[in-house]
Structures are given as C-alpha cells and as structure tokens.
Design a protein around this motif. Structure first.
Motif, PDB file in Angstrom:
ATOM      1  N   SER A 135       0.853  -1.176   0.000  1.00 26.62           N
ATOM      2  CA  SER A 135       0.000   0.000   0.000  1.00 26.62           C
ATOM      3  C   SER A 135       0.894   1.233   0.000  1.00 26.62           C
ATOM      4  O   SER A 135       2.068   1.176   0.380  1.00 26.62           O
ATOM      5  N   LYS A 136       0.333   2.365  -0.445  1.00 24.89           N
ATOM      6  CA  LYS A 136       1.133   3.577  -0.533  1.00 24.89           C
ATOM      7  C   LYS A 136       1.682   3.984   0.824  1.00 24.89           C
ATOM      8  O   LYS A 136       2.823   4.441   0.934  1.00 24.89           O
ATOM      9  N   SER A 137       0.863   3.830   1.861  1.00 24.17           N
ATOM     10  CA  SER A 137       1.321   4.207   3.199  1.00 24.17           C
ATOM     11  C   SER A 137       2.486   3.324   3.638  1.00 24.17           C
ATOM     12  O   SER A 137       3.501   3.814   4.154  1.00 24.17           O
ATOM     13  N   THR A 138       2.350   1.987   3.409  1.00 23.11           N
ATOM     14  CA  THR A 138       3.427   1.070   3.779  1.00 23.11           C
ATOM     15  C   THR A 138       4.678   1.346   2.957  1.00 23.11           C
ATOM     16  O   THR A 138       5.799   1.383   3.488  1.00 23.11           O
ATOM     17  N   TYR A 139       4.499   1.562   1.643  1.00 24.66           N
ATOM     18  CA  TYR A 139       5.632   1.851   0.769  1.00 24.66           C
ATOM     19  C   TYR A 139       6.320   3.144   1.190  1.00 24.66           C
ATOM     20  O   TYR A 139       7.557   3.218   1.239  1.00 24.66           O
ATOM     21  N   SER A 140       5.514   4.161   1.509  1.00 22.47           N
ATOM     22  CA  SER A 140       6.086   5.434   1.954  1.00 22.47           C
ATOM     23  C   SER A 140       6.857   5.260   3.254  1.00 22.47           C
ATOM     24  O   SER A 140       7.950   5.813   3.417  1.00 22.47           O
ATOM     25  N   THR A 141       6.309   4.456   4.181  1.00 23.72           N
ATOM     26  CA  THR A 141       7.005   4.206   5.453  1.00 23.72           C
ATOM     27  C   THR A 141       8.337   3.511   5.211  1.00 23.72           C
ATOM     28  O   THR A 141       9.364   3.882   5.797  1.00 23.72           O
ATOM     29  N   ILE A 142       8.338   2.490   4.335  1.00 21.78           N
ATOM     30  CA  ILE A 142       9.575   1.759   4.037  1.00 21.78           C
ATOM     31  C   ILE A 142      10.605   2.675   3.391  1.00 21.78           C
ATOM     32  O   ILE A 142      11.787   2.684   3.766  1.00 21.78           O
ATOM     33  N   VAL A 143      10.160   3.476   2.395  1.00 22.57           N
ATOM     34  CA  VAL A 143      11.085   4.364   1.689  1.00 22.57           C
ATOM     35  C   VAL A 143      11.707   5.382   2.634  1.00 22.57           C
ATOM     36  O   VAL A 143      12.925   5.593   2.649  1.00 22.57           O
ATOM     37  N   ILE A 148      16.103   7.468   5.971  1.00 24.48           N
ATOM     38  CA  ILE A 148      16.643   7.860   7.287  1.00 24.48           C
ATOM     39  C   ILE A 148      17.846   7.003   7.644  1.00 24.48           C
ATOM     40  O   ILE A 148      18.880   7.505   8.123  1.00 24.48           O
ATOM     41  N   ILE A 149      17.749   5.673   7.389  1.00 22.44           N
ATOM     42  CA  ILE A 149      18.867   4.778   7.689  1.00 22.44           C
ATOM     43  C   ILE A 149      20.095   5.146   6.859  1.00 22.44           C
ATOM     44  O   ILE A 149      21.230   5.221   7.376  1.00 22.44           O
ATOM     45  N   LEU A 150      19.876   5.390   5.550  1.00 24.64           N
ATOM     46  CA  LEU A 150      21.001   5.767   4.677  1.00 24.64           C
ATOM     47  C   LEU A 150      21.597   7.108   5.096  1.00 24.64           C
ATOM     48  O   LEU A 150      22.820   7.299   5.043  1.00 24.64           O
ATOM     49  N   ALA A 151      20.731   8.047   5.511  1.00 29.18           N
ATOM     50  CA  ALA A 151      21.230   9.353   5.965  1.00 29.18           C
ATOM     51  C   ALA A 151      22.081   9.195   7.221  1.00 29.18           C
ATOM     52  O   ALA A 151      23.158   9.810   7.351  1.00 29.18           O
ATOM     53  N   LEU A 154      25.312   7.609   6.194  1.00 29.05           N
ATOM     54  CA  LEU A 154      26.165   8.601   5.530  1.00 29.05           C
ATOM     55  C   LEU A 154      26.784   9.551   6.546  1.00 29.05           C
ATOM     56  O   LEU A 154      27.978   9.897   6.444  1.00 29.05           O
ATOM     57  N   ALA A 155      25.983   9.954   7.544  1.00 28.64           N
ATOM     58  CA  ALA A 155      26.506  10.845   8.582  1.00 28.64           C
ATOM     59  C   ALA A 155      27.633  10.163   9.356  1.00 28.64           C
ATOM     60  O   ALA A 155      28.673  10.764   9.645  1.00 28.64           O
ATOM     61  N   ILE A 156      27.423   8.859   9.670  1.00 32.19           N
ATOM     62  CA  ILE A 156      28.460   8.113  10.385  1.00 32.19           C
ATOM     63  C   ILE A 156      29.724   8.010   9.537  1.00 32.19           C
ATOM     64  O   ILE A 156      30.859   8.196  10.027  1.00 32.19           O
ATOM     65  N   VAL A 157      29.558   7.705   8.235  1.00 33.01           N
ATOM     66  CA  VAL A 157      30.710   7.596   7.333  1.00 33.01           C
ATOM     67  C   VAL A 157      31.454   8.925   7.249  1.00 33.01           C
ATOM     68  O   VAL A 157      32.692   8.971   7.274  1.00 33.01           O
ATOM     69  N   ILE A 158      30.690  10.023   7.146  1.00 31.71           N
ATOM     70  CA  ILE A 158      31.326  11.345   7.049  1.00 31.71           C
ATOM     71  C   ILE A 158      32.107  11.658   8.320  1.00 31.71           C
ATOM     72  O   ILE A 158      33.263  12.132   8.263  1.00 31.71           O
ATOM     73  N   VAL A 159      31.501  11.386   9.492  1.00 34.73           N
ATOM     74  CA  VAL A 159      32.190  11.657  10.759  1.00 34.73           C
ATOM     75  C   VAL A 159      33.465  10.828  10.870  1.00 34.73           C
ATOM     76  O   VAL A 159      34.543  11.340  11.241  1.00 34.73           O
ATOM     77  N   ARG A 160      33.352   9.543  10.534  1.00 38.32           N
ATOM     78  CA  ARG A 160      34.529   8.672  10.616  1.00 38.32           C
ATOM     79  C   ARG A 160      35.572   9.078   9.579  1.00 38.32           C
ATOM     80  O   ARG A 160      36.785   8.996   9.841  1.00 38.32           O
ATOM     81  N   SER A 161      35.108   9.493   8.388  1.00 39.16           N
ATOM     82  CA  SER A 161      36.056   9.942   7.365  1.00 39.16           C
ATOM     83  C   SER A 161      36.816  11.173   7.829  1.00 39.16           C
ATOM     84  O   SER A 161      38.026  11.299   7.601  1.00 39.16           O
TER      85      SER A 161
END
Length: 214
Positions: A135-143, A148-151, A154-161
């Motif tokens: 459903s659109k709501s479920t798909y939107s939640t997953i996306v 958020i997880i990728l962000a 990325l923040a962790i990678v940037i800090v460690r870099s």
C-alpha cells in the motif's frame, strides 16, 4: 370518511321505518313539503351532499325523514367516490411498487459502483515493487525508513572519514617530521663518514710516510 359511512348506515336503518311514517304524515298533512332532488348549485362534495340531505329532511319525533331518492343519489355519489379513491389507491400502490423496484435497482447499481470505486481506490493505493504489492502508506514508510537509515549511515561515514582524515594528516605530519630528521641525520652521518674517511686517509698517508722513512 368513516364518520360519513356510519351516518349513511344509520340513515339507511331509519329509512325503512320512517318512510311509512312520512307517507302517513303526508296524507294527514297535505301541505307537508316533499323533498326535491339536489340542485346543481349545491356543494357536490360528500360532506356537502350529506349536509344537504340532513337540512332537507323533515324531523318527526326526533327522527329524520329522508327521501329515498335523495339517499340513493347520495349513496351513488359515495360509491363513485369510493370507487375513484380505490382506483387511485390501486394506481398509487402500483406506482409505489414501480418506484420501489426502481429504488432497489438504483441501490443495486449504486452498490456495484461503490464496489468498483473501492476496487479502483485499492488499485490506486497499491504499489508493486520487485513483484511485491505494498500500500502507498506502507511503501512510503519503508522508503522513508530507508532514507533515514542511509542518511544516518552517511553521517556516520562522514564523521569517521573526518576522523580518518585528521588522523592521516597527523600521521603524515609525523612522517614528514621523521623524514626530515632522518635526512638531517643522513646528512650529518655522511659528513661524519667523509670526515672519518679523510682522517683515515691522513693516518694512512702518515703510515706510508713512516714506512718510507724506515
């Protein structure tokens, strides 16, 4: 209507007993008026005819003497009215039945359209991804969860870099420092080696001279 019918029945029951008294009274009193038929100027409604029958009937010993012809005319009007109303009632029932069938048909069509609309809305709200329906709501939640997880990653990678870059700069500075000290040491060692080589050569030369003199 029921009151009028009851009145007519009462009048009919009185008519039989009163008719004879009316004839006798007429014979005894020739001047007594004989009721005439209803005129066209009178109220032709059932209530008007009923009131006319009452007003034009003679009273004898507390009873109304009703002209049978007038009563028959009134009964005919009542029968015609009842027949007309029954016909109208039958037509109304038929029309009501048709309307009910139409309403049932429209309700069935509306229910079908509601089901179709619900199915269309369900299809619009459905998203297929990699062969899996969401459903659109479920798909939107997953996306958004993935974003958020990728962000965060990325923040962790940037800090460690940044930390690694700072560490690399620090170690590079140490290396340059050591390299510079090594170069200085190498230069000093080379100079010392040359000095020792010259001193050794001088000693050799002195030894050769001593050997030649001896």
């Amino acid at each position: 209507m029921n009151r009028t019918i009851r009145s007519i029945i009462s009048i009919s029951l009185l008519t039989t007993g009163v008719a004879t008294a009316q004839v006798k009274d007429t014979l005894r009193n020739p001047t007594m008026d004989i009721p005439v038929a209803l005129t066209t100027k009178e109220d032709l409604s059932l209530n008007g005819q009923y009131q006319s029958v009452l007003s034009k009937s003679k009273t004898l010993n507390g009873y109304k003497l009703v002209n049978p012809a007038r009563l028959s005319s009134f009964w005919k009007s009542l029968s015609d009215t009842l027949r007309t109303e029954r016909k109208q009632l039958s037509q109304s029932k038929s029309l009501l039945s048709e309307h009910k069938q139409t309403i049932d048909t429209l309700r069935a069509q509306l229910a079908g359209k509601d089901n179709t609309l619900a199915s269309a809305n369900a299809k619009l709200d459905e998203i297929n991804f990699l062969g899996i329906s969401f459903s659109k709501s479920t798909y939107s939640t997953i996306v958004w969860s993935l974003i958020i997880i990728l962000a965060l990653a990325l923040a962790i990678v940037i800090v460690r870099s940044v930390k690694f870059i700072q560490e690399a700069k620090y170690r590079s500075g140490l290396y340059e420092e050591i390299s510079e000290e090594y170069q200085k040491y190498k230069v000093k060692a080379n100079e010392k080696e040359k000095k020792l080589a010259r001193e050794l050569q001088d000693e050799r030369n002195k030894l050769d001279e001593l050997k030649n003199k001896g």
